[in-house]
Design an enzyme around this catalytic site. Structure first.
Site, short mmCIF file in Angstrom:
data_model
loop_
_atom_site.label_atom_id
_atom_site.label_comp_id
_atom_site.label_asym_id
_atom_site.label_seq_id
_atom_site.Cartn_x
_atom_site.Cartn_y
_atom_site.Cartn_z
N CYS A 61 0.83 -1.21 0.00
CA CYS A 61 0.00 0.00 0.00
C CYS A 61 0.86 1.26 0.00
CB CYS A 61 -0.86 0.05 1.25
SG CYS A 61 -2.11 -1.23 1.36
N GLU A 65 0.58 3.93 1.82
CA GLU A 65 0.93 4.47 3.14
C GLU A 65 2.17 3.78 3.69
OE1 GLU A 65 -1.99 3.41 2.03
OE2 GLU A 65 -3.67 4.46 2.97
N1 THU Z 1 -4.30 0.31 -1.04
C1 THU Z 1 -3.47 1.26 -0.54
O1 THU Z 1 -2.50 1.67 -1.18
N2 THU Z 1 -3.77 1.76 0.69
C2 THU Z 1 -4.81 1.36 1.47
O2 THU Z 1 -4.90 1.74 2.62
C3 THU Z 1 -5.82 0.48 0.91
C4 THU Z 1 -5.46 -0.20 -0.34
C5 THU Z 1 -3.97 -0.26 -2.34
C6 THU Z 1 -3.52 -1.69 -2.28
C7 THU Z 1 -3.87 -2.18 -3.66
O3 THU Z 1 -2.79 -1.86 -4.54
C8 THU Z 1 -5.07 -1.35 -4.06
O4 THU Z 1 -5.11 -0.24 -3.17
C9 THU Z 1 -6.40 -2.09 -3.96
O5 THU Z 1 -6.56 -2.67 -2.72
#
Ligand code: THU
Length: 160
Positions: free
Chosen positions: A73, A75
């Site tokens: 992710c 973050e």
């Molecule tokens: N994702 C994030 O980058 N941050 C989050 O807090 C939730 C999900 C990303 C992970 C994945 O690449 C995409 O969003 C779909 O879940």
């Protein structure tokens, strides 16, 4: 038995235009980071920007992988990037924004549980709160004055 109740509070802003100037600038960096996401599988792009107490801004975006769980992710990319480059700086604020190819994301997108735990590690380590500002592509922006609003009973080193 007794009950333990926990109240959490978020400040709600009607749009990015209504944010304090420094946060608006940080959110713009999160939008730029979002545009650099590598999200060919979910087509859901997330950007995060951290303001540090040394004045630096560190960004991250989600980085996906054909072996899905190997991706990360936005973050956590941002927070690990910050820990790697400026290990002694405190994180003051984190701005997060998300956009999807499939729909207009017009409500705030909160960090996932694993990211909350990772942000929590750094908040406990630095012993000062991290403001977390999150939005979609447009619409309302939520501000949590500490990670603890998002993860009240955070697990940390004190529990080991
Ligand atoms: N994702 C994030 O980058 N941050 C989050 O807090 C939730 C999900 C990303 C992970 C994945 O690449 C995409 O969003 C779909 O879940």
């Amino acid at each position: 038995m007794e009950q333990l109740s926990i109240t959490t509070t978020f400040n709600v802003y009607p749009s990015a235009a209504a944010l304090p100037a420094d946060v608006q600038q940080l959110m713009e960096k999160a939008v730029a980071a979002r545009n650099n996401a590598y999200a060919p599988y979910s087509k859901f792009r997330v950007g995060a920007a951290l303001l540090l107490d040394n004045g630096e801004v560190v960004v991250g975006s989600n980085q996906e992988n054909a072996a899905y769980p190997s991706g990360l992710c936005a973050e956590r990319v941002a927070i690990f990037h910050s820990g790697a480059v400026y290990p002694h700086a405190k994180i003051l604020k984190m701005a997060i924004t998300a956009a999807s190819e499939g729909r207009l994301v017009d409500s705030p997108i909160p960090p996932c549980g694993a990211c909350r735990q990772s942000i929590g590690e750094y908040e406990l380590k630095q012993d000062t709160p991290i403001e977390i500002w999150f939005m979609g592509e447009e619409g309302k922006v939520y501000c949590s004055e500490s990670l603890k609003n998002l993860l009240p009973l955070v697990f940390g080193s004190k529990d080991l």
